[in-house]
Design a protein around this motif. Structure first.
Motif, PDB file in Angstrom:
ATOM      1  N   TYR A 161      10.184 -54.277  25.569  1.00 23.67           N
ATOM      2  CA  TYR A 161       9.161 -53.323  25.124  1.00 23.67           C
ATOM      3  C   TYR A 161       9.424 -51.971  25.768  1.00 23.67           C
ATOM      4  CZ  TYR A 161       4.546 -51.421  23.982  1.00 23.67           C
ATOM      5  OH  TYR A 161       3.515 -50.652  23.487  1.00 23.67           O
ATOM      6  N   ILE A 162       9.630 -50.973  24.918  1.00 25.79           N
ATOM      7  CA  ILE A 162       9.879 -49.614  25.393  1.00 25.79           C
ATOM      8  C   ILE A 162       9.458 -48.647  24.282  1.00 25.79           C
ATOM      9  CG2 ILE A 162      12.249 -49.333  24.532  1.00 25.79           C
ATOM     10  CD1 ILE A 162      12.961 -48.225  27.349  1.00 25.79           C
ATOM     11  N   ASP A 163       8.990 -47.477  24.660  1.00 24.43           N
ATOM     12  CA  ASP A 163       8.541 -46.470  23.686  1.00 24.43           C
ATOM     13  C   ASP A 163       7.460 -47.018  22.761  1.00 24.43           C
ATOM     14  OD1 ASP A 163      10.350 -44.644  24.721  1.00 24.43           O
ATOM     15  OD2 ASP A 163      11.938 -45.244  23.337  1.00 24.43           O
ATOM     16  N   LYS A 164       6.547 -47.805  23.325  1.00 21.96           N
ATOM     17  CA  LYS A 164       5.359 -48.314  22.635  1.00 21.96           C
ATOM     18  C   LYS A 164       5.648 -49.306  21.509  1.00 21.96           C
ATOM     19  CE  LYS A 164       2.519 -44.266  23.700  1.00 21.96           C
ATOM     20  NZ  LYS A 164       1.628 -43.213  23.163  1.00 21.96           N
ATOM     21  N   LYS A 165       6.822 -49.937  21.545  1.00 22.68           N
ATOM     22  CA  LYS A 165       7.085 -50.970  20.542  1.00 22.68           C
ATOM     23  C   LYS A 165       8.152 -51.939  21.046  1.00 22.68           C
ATOM     24  CE  LYS A 165      10.284 -48.000  17.938  1.00 22.68           C
ATOM     25  NZ  LYS A 165      10.569 -47.402  16.609  1.00 22.68           N
ATOM     26  N   PRO A 166       8.056 -53.208  20.621  1.00 22.90           N
ATOM     27  CA  PRO A 166       9.072 -54.187  21.014  1.00 22.90           C
ATOM     28  C   PRO A 166      10.334 -54.031  20.174  1.00 22.90           C
ATOM     29  CG  PRO A 166       7.392 -55.242  19.669  1.00 22.90           C
ATOM     30  CD  PRO A 166       6.952 -53.811  19.858  1.00 22.90           C
ATOM     31  N   LYS A 167      11.460 -54.290  20.796  1.00 24.53           N
ATOM     32  CA  LYS A 167      12.742 -54.201  20.104  1.00 24.53           C
ATOM     33  C   LYS A 167      13.560 -55.446  20.417  1.00 24.53           C
ATOM     34  CE  LYS A 167      12.755 -49.142  20.397  1.00 24.53           C
ATOM     35  NZ  LYS A 167      13.493 -47.932  20.824  1.00 24.53           N
ATOM     36  N   GLN A 168      14.335 -55.879  19.456  1.00 22.27           N
ATOM     37  CA  GLN A 168      15.111 -57.105  19.614  1.00 22.27           C
ATOM     38  C   GLN A 168      16.513 -56.795  20.129  1.00 22.27           C
ATOM     39  OE1 GLN A 168      15.103 -59.596  16.129  1.00 22.27           O
ATOM     40  NE2 GLN A 168      16.702 -60.930  16.920  1.00 22.27           N
ATOM     41  N   VAL A 169      17.027 -57.690  20.966  1.00 22.72           N
ATOM     42  CA  VAL A 169      18.403 -57.573  21.450  1.00 22.72           C
ATOM     43  C   VAL A 169      19.166 -58.852  21.115  1.00 22.72           C
ATOM     44  CG1 VAL A 169      17.958 -55.937  23.305  1.00 22.72           C
ATOM     45  CG2 VAL A 169      17.651 -58.364  23.726  1.00 22.72           C
ATOM     46  N   LEU A 170      20.461 -58.828  21.369  1.00 20.51           N
ATOM     47  CA  LEU A 170      21.347 -59.954  21.039  1.00 20.51           C
ATOM     48  C   LEU A 170      21.199 -60.336  19.569  1.00 20.51           C
ATOM     49  CD1 LEU A 170      20.882 -62.230  24.200  1.00 20.51           C
ATOM     50  CD2 LEU A 170      22.459 -60.335  23.866  1.00 20.51           C
ATOM     51  N   LYS A 171      21.181 -59.317  18.737  1.00 19.24           N
ATOM     52  CA  LYS A 171      20.975 -59.542  17.309  1.00 19.24           C
ATOM     53  C   LYS A 171      22.277 -59.926  16.614  1.00 19.24           C
ATOM     54  CE  LYS A 171      19.187 -55.450  16.688  1.00 19.24           C
ATOM     55  NZ  LYS A 171      18.554 -54.275  16.040  1.00 19.24           N
ATOM     56  N   GLY A 172      22.114 -60.587  15.509  1.00 18.76           N
ATOM     57  CA  GLY A 172      23.246 -60.933  14.658  1.00 18.76           C
ATOM     58  C   GLY A 172      22.840 -60.739  13.213  1.00 18.76           C
ATOM     59  N   GLY A 173      23.623 -61.260  12.321  1.00 17.78           N
ATOM     60  CA  GLY A 173      23.306 -61.128  10.909  1.00 17.78           C
ATOM     61  C   GLY A 173      24.101 -62.113  10.090  1.00 17.78           C
ATOM     62  N   LEU A 174      23.955 -61.999   8.789  1.00 15.75           N
ATOM     63  CA  LEU A 174      24.625 -62.922   7.883  1.00 15.75           C
ATOM     64  C   LEU A 174      26.139 -62.847   8.033  1.00 15.75           C
ATOM     65  CD1 LEU A 174      24.195 -64.982   5.620  1.00 15.75           C
ATOM     66  CD2 LEU A 174      24.291 -63.087   3.972  1.00 15.75           C
ATOM     67  N   PHE A 175      26.654 -61.632   8.217  1.00 13.58           N
ATOM     68  CA  PHE A 175      28.098 -61.450   8.339  1.00 13.58           C
ATOM     69  C   PHE A 175      28.493 -60.894   9.708  1.00 13.58           C
ATOM     70  CE2 PHE A 175      26.954 -60.846   3.842  1.00 13.58           C
ATOM     71  CZ  PHE A 175      27.664 -61.908   3.289  1.00 13.58           C
ATOM     72  N   LYS A 176      27.593 -61.014  10.662  1.00 12.95           N
ATOM     73  CA  LYS A 176      27.851 -60.458  11.989  1.00 12.95           C
ATOM     74  C   LYS A 176      27.427 -61.454  13.062  1.00 12.95           C
ATOM     75  CE  LYS A 176      26.488 -56.602  14.990  1.00 12.95           C
ATOM     76  NZ  LYS A 176      25.582 -55.435  15.131  1.00 12.95           N
ATOM     77  N   LYS A 177      28.340 -61.738  13.984  1.00 12.08           N
ATOM     78  CA  LYS A 177      28.011 -62.649  15.074  1.00 12.08           C
ATOM     79  C   LYS A 177      27.036 -61.972  16.036  1.00 12.08           C
ATOM     80  CE  LYS A 177      30.907 -65.393  16.921  1.00 12.08           C
ATOM     81  NZ  LYS A 177      32.044 -65.978  17.685  1.00 12.08           N
ATOM     82  N   ARG A 178      26.240 -62.779  16.697  1.00 11.51           N
ATOM     83  CA  ARG A 178      25.285 -62.238  17.653  1.00 11.51           C
ATOM     84  C   ARG A 178      26.001 -61.589  18.832  1.00 11.51           C
ATOM     85  NH1 ARG A 178      20.532 -66.366  19.153  1.00 11.51           N
ATOM     86  NH2 ARG A 178      19.691 -64.472  20.062  1.00 11.51           N
ATOM     87  N   GLU A 179      25.390 -60.534  19.347  1.00 13.67           N
ATOM     88  CA  GLU A 179      25.898 -59.926  20.566  1.00 13.67           C
ATOM     89  C   GLU A 179      25.788 -60.950  21.698  1.00 13.67           C
ATOM     90  OE1 GLU A 179      23.097 -56.805  20.935  1.00 13.67           O
ATOM     91  OE2 GLU A 179      24.043 -55.502  19.460  1.00 13.67           O
ATOM     92  N   HIS A 180      26.676 -60.855  22.673  1.00 17.27           N
ATOM     93  CA  HIS A 180      26.645 -61.802  23.780  1.00 17.27           C
ATOM     94  C   HIS A 180      26.087 -61.195  25.067  1.00 17.27           C
ATOM     95  CE1 HIS A 180      28.877 -64.469  21.207  1.00 17.27           C
ATOM     96  NE2 HIS A 180      28.802 -65.405  22.116  1.00 17.27           N
ATOM     97  N   MET A 181      25.908 -59.877  25.073  1.00 16.90           N
ATOM     98  CA  MET A 181      25.338 -59.247  26.256  1.00 16.90           C
ATOM     99  C   MET A 181      24.667 -57.943  25.865  1.00 16.90           C
ATOM    100  SD  MET A 181      27.128 -58.241  29.907  1.00 16.90           S
ATOM    101  CE  MET A 181      28.063 -56.855  29.247  1.00 16.90           C
ATOM    102  N   SER A 182      23.564 -57.643  26.528  1.00 15.10           N
ATOM    103  CA  SER A 182      22.872 -56.381  26.276  1.00 15.10           C
ATOM    104  C   SER A 182      22.206 -55.929  27.574  1.00 15.10           C
ATOM    105  CB  SER A 182      21.820 -56.562  25.177  1.00 15.10           C
ATOM    106  OG  SER A 182      21.224 -55.319  24.853  1.00 15.10           O
ATOM    107  N   TYR A 183      22.220 -54.620  27.803  1.00 15.24           N
ATOM    108  CA  TYR A 183      21.632 -54.059  29.021  1.00 15.24           C
ATOM    109  C   TYR A 183      20.636 -52.969  28.631  1.00 15.24           C
ATOM    110  CZ  TYR A 183      21.251 -52.119  33.725  1.00 15.24           C
ATOM    111  OH  TYR A 183      20.768 -51.699  34.937  1.00 15.24           O
ATOM    112  N   ILE A 184      19.418 -53.057  29.177  1.00 13.83           N
ATOM    113  CA  ILE A 184      18.347 -52.110  28.857  1.00 13.83           C
ATOM    114  C   ILE A 184      17.809 -51.510  30.155  1.00 13.83           C
ATOM    115  CG2 ILE A 184      16.141 -51.783  27.678  1.00 13.83           C
ATOM    116  CD1 ILE A 184      18.381 -52.754  25.842  1.00 13.83           C
ATOM    117  N   ASN A 185      17.596 -50.206  30.158  1.00 13.95           N
ATOM    118  CA  ASN A 185      17.057 -49.534  31.340  1.00 13.95           C
ATOM    119  C   ASN A 185      15.531 -49.524  31.339  1.00 13.95           C
ATOM    120  OD1 ASN A 185      19.251 -48.610  33.013  1.00 13.95           O
ATOM    121  ND2 ASN A 185      19.809 -47.223  31.351  1.00 13.95           N
ATOM    122  N   SER A 186      14.943 -50.123  32.348  1.00 13.41           N
ATOM    123  CA  SER A 186      13.518 -50.035  32.676  1.00 13.41           C
ATOM    124  C   SER A 186      12.554 -50.228  31.505  1.00 13.41           C
ATOM    125  CB  SER A 186      13.231 -48.686  33.343  1.00 13.41           C
ATOM    126  OG  SER A 186      13.999 -48.531  34.507  1.00 13.41           O
TER     127      SER A 186
END
Length: 318
Positions: A161-186
């Motif tokens: 949760y940042i900038d007044k809304k939740p955001k998803q990480v480690l996303k993937g898609g139909l033709f895209k593999k999920r990310e394996h690492m993500s880093y978010i500041n504060s």
């Protein structure tokens, strides 16, 4: 039993990366047959997971620095406990200087856990904890389902949760593999959840980073660990620094979560185009279902009655 297996560094496997990886995977397959829960990682993320509670470490890495981390991994001892709380402690050694890390967990109401980490300089000199721009990592990892339950919507998702809304990480898609690492500041808070349960972390301090790692993924099943990375820390002899975190580990219920923090309810928001009418409808059905359940005392009958009510309401349209 939980096992951490570490691949060999690419620099130590010139033109043999695939062969070395297959050898380690074959070893891990045999361990899995024996009932061991195995996590395979690249050596680059060793810092993020080595301090977790592993029963066994199988290293294929050869870098002396990585081997030293595995050799010196801390073992936490229970220093105090009662029915609602536990305190764990261990001592680290960094550049010839020692410091103590104490972790305290206290069970609160409504699936809440108070989590406090204390770092104390136990050496006689000033201590500067600087591991590539950070001091230590506080791992936050919870398992909600076994791999045998992978068809029961056990796929984990991660949000912050940042900038007044939740955001998803480690996303993937139909033709895209999920990310394996993500880093978010504060972020204000972050979470890992499936369809039914959620582990939500809210630090009571602002200067930190959050790292998410996708440890394992199969069809309809995944394992994610997250953690708090603290900034560079300087401590004088006997000085202690404390970091407090609020955890919620329980059902993914927006009404329980909303009572703790209104921003948690945003995890349940519909897309903006539908939210204006779907949220009132959702709220009405929730209240109606609980009203019926309080009268008939049976959720099976409640669902049948609720389905009939909805059918009657929609019958003029059919």
């Amino acid at each position: 039993m939980r096992c951490l297996a570490v691949f060999r560094e690419i620099t130590n496997s010139p033109n043999r990366e695939s062969d070395d990886a297959l050898i380690l995977k074959a070893v891990c397959d045999e361990l899995i047959k024996l009932g061991v829960k195995v996590h395979l990682i690249e050596p680059e993320v060793l810092d993020d997971v080595i301090n977790m509670n592993w029963d066994l470490v199988v290293p294929m890495c050869e870098n002396p620095e990585n081997l030293e981390k595995i050799k010196d991994r801390p073992v936490y001892k229970i220093v105090n406990s009662d029915i609602n709380s536990i305190s764990l402690e261990t001592e680290f050694k960094y550049k010839g200087k020692k410091f103590i890390v104490n972790k305290q967990f206290k069970l609160e109401d409504n699936y809440k856990i108070s989590y406090e980490v204390k770092i104390k300089n136990s050496s006689k000199e000033d201590l500067m904890l600087d591991f590539d721009g950070k001091s230590i990592s506080i791992p936050i990892s919870f398992g909600f389902a076994k791999i045998e339950e992978k068809n029961a919507q056990a796929m984990l998702m991660a949000d912050y949760y940042i900038d007044k809304k939740p955001k998803q990480v480690l996303k993937g898609g139909l033709f895209k593999k999920r990310e394996h690492m993500s880093y978010i500041n504060s972020p204000k808070w972050f979470s890992v959840h499936n369809s039914y349960f959620i582990a939500l972390t809210k630090p009571e301090f602002s200067d930190y980073g959050t790292k998410f790692l996708l440890l394992k993924e199969e069809k309809f099943y995944s394992e994610i660990t997250s953690g708090i990375e603290l900034p560079v820390l300087k401590l004088s002899p006997s000085e202690e620094k404390s970091y407090k975190v609020e955890l919620y580990v329980g059902p993914k219920d927006q009404y329980i979560l909303g009572q703790m923090d209104k921003t948690y309810k945003k995890l349940f928001s519909w897309p903006a185009a539908f939210n204006w009418f779907m949220k009132p409808m959702e709220f009405g059905l929730y209240k109606l279902a609980h009203l019926i359940a309080s009268l008939v005392k049976n959720w099976g009958i409640t669902i049948i009655i609720l389905a009939l009510v909805i059918k009657l309401i929609l019958s003029p349209l059919s």
